[in-house]
Scaffold this active site. Sequence first.
Site, PDB file in Angstrom:
ATOM      1  CG  ASP A  95      -0.273   0.024   2.548  1.00  0.00           C
ATOM      2  OD1 ASP A  95      -0.893   0.559   3.488  1.00  0.00           O
ATOM      3  OD2 ASP A  95       0.869  -0.446   2.666  1.00  0.00           O
ATOM      4  CG  ASP A 124       4.061   0.306   1.682  1.00  0.00           C
ATOM      5  OD1 ASP A 124       3.906   1.266   2.466  1.00  0.00           O
ATOM      6  OD2 ASP A 124       3.362  -0.710   1.713  1.00  0.00           O
ATOM      7  CB  VAL A 172       4.545  -4.609   3.338  1.00  0.00           C
ATOM      8  CG1 VAL A 172       5.635  -5.658   3.486  1.00  0.00           C
ATOM      9  CG2 VAL A 172       4.512  -4.038   1.923  1.00  0.00           C
TER      10      VAL A 172
HETATM   11  O1  RIB Z   1       1.847  -0.249  10.826  1.00  0.00           O
HETATM   12  C1  RIB Z   1       2.810  -0.092   9.827  1.00  0.00           C
HETATM   13  C2  RIB Z   1       2.259  -0.456   8.489  1.00  0.00           C
HETATM   14  O2  RIB Z   1       1.195   0.428   8.174  1.00  0.00           O
HETATM   15  C3  RIB Z   1       3.284  -0.286   7.348  1.00  0.00           C
HETATM   16  O3  RIB Z   1       3.064  -1.275   6.384  1.00  0.00           O
HETATM   17  C4  RIB Z   1       2.955   1.063   6.778  1.00  0.00           C
HETATM   18  O4  RIB Z   1       3.267   1.163   5.380  1.00  0.00           O
HETATM   19  C5  RIB Z   1       1.465   1.106   6.961  1.00  0.00           C
HETATM   20  O5  RIB Z   1       0.888   0.388   5.887  1.00  0.00           O
HETATM   21 CA    CA Z   2       2.671  -0.658   4.070  1.00  0.00          CA
END
Ligand code: RIB
Ligand code: CA
Length: 333
Positions: A12, A17, A141
């Site tokens: 995302d 990321d 992720v």
């Molecule tokens: O809590 C951290 C996560 O939330 C990470 O993946 C960040 O990119 C957000 O998506």
């Molecule tokens: Ca993320």
Amino acid sequence: MADKRKIIMDVDTGSDDAVALMMAMLDPRIDLLGVTTVNGNLEVKLTTENTLRMVEFMGRQDSVKVYRGADLPLVSTLLPNTEQSMHPIPMREEKVPAGLHHATHIPTPSFTIKEQPESAAVWLIKTLLASEDGEITLVPVGPLTNIAIAMRADPRIIPKIREIIIMGGGTEGNITPCAEYNVWVDPEAMEIVLQSGCPITLCSLDSTHAGYLTKQDAEEIRAIGTPKAAMAADLILKYGAGGDLSHEGAEVQRIPIHDALAVCSVVYPQVLKVKECNCHTDISKGFGYGQTMMDRREGQYEPHNCRFGVGADRELFRSWIIDLLTADRDSSR
Ligand code: RIB
Ligand code: CA
């Protein structure tokens, strides 16, 4: 060189990321088969655009294709006036104005490439079914929506998956006192994945908060002197600008580049300190909604279903980033 580790990232994109994508595309031990995108840090149109920007910035548009995924979680936004259903999330607005952690448009020099016509879940299913059992590692992720959809749509993909390395969960929270953001956006998706039977490693907040970077690390990275190094440094500082709610008051600002640590554990599993345990996601609609509940009781009450991150090797993580960017610089001299 030993066989490369075949991975699919689900992102995302967001700042951390983006660093994770850069490292996955730089590490010669990783074969990034493709990237799927999901609603999370930003709406999926923007997370997809940012992902495309990073692939083009790394010059990998010929080998790394991008597939847009879910624009909403499975069920958490169906009830009106839930925190998840208001985007940008008011809690983030109150504490961290939306966009502070993550640029809506990552400032790359160009943006010309396009997403693929297939949706994320369709491509995930086709790619996994065409692979050998245990051949591909998934590295989600962001919220787990795409992975859960693919598993429910075609369970035949489950034996095809070697491991799922999730950036998510933890014994501490960030978006709420007890829930980590990725899981909190789509708790039901996380629980579907946890119950899938796939080998799962949780690169949790317990790990990412131990494996933090600092502003000094970012400047050391910038000093490598290439546009990629500058981009990585900028992204780290961008994420840091949003602060990390769990580390207010620390003596040196700790910047958890969460998603990149998950990718690091693909090639250096030892970067994460883990505990084998049983873990479920709180999918009840109470204060704990989205919490990952590690069973710490001795003895085995339920089968262990994950390797739960409880710490990290900050120095190994930091040097992994520096070494990859330095090697990239030296290879182009
Ligand atoms: O809590 C951290 C996560 O939330 C990470 O993946 C960040 O990119 C957000 O998506
Ligand atoms: Ca993320």
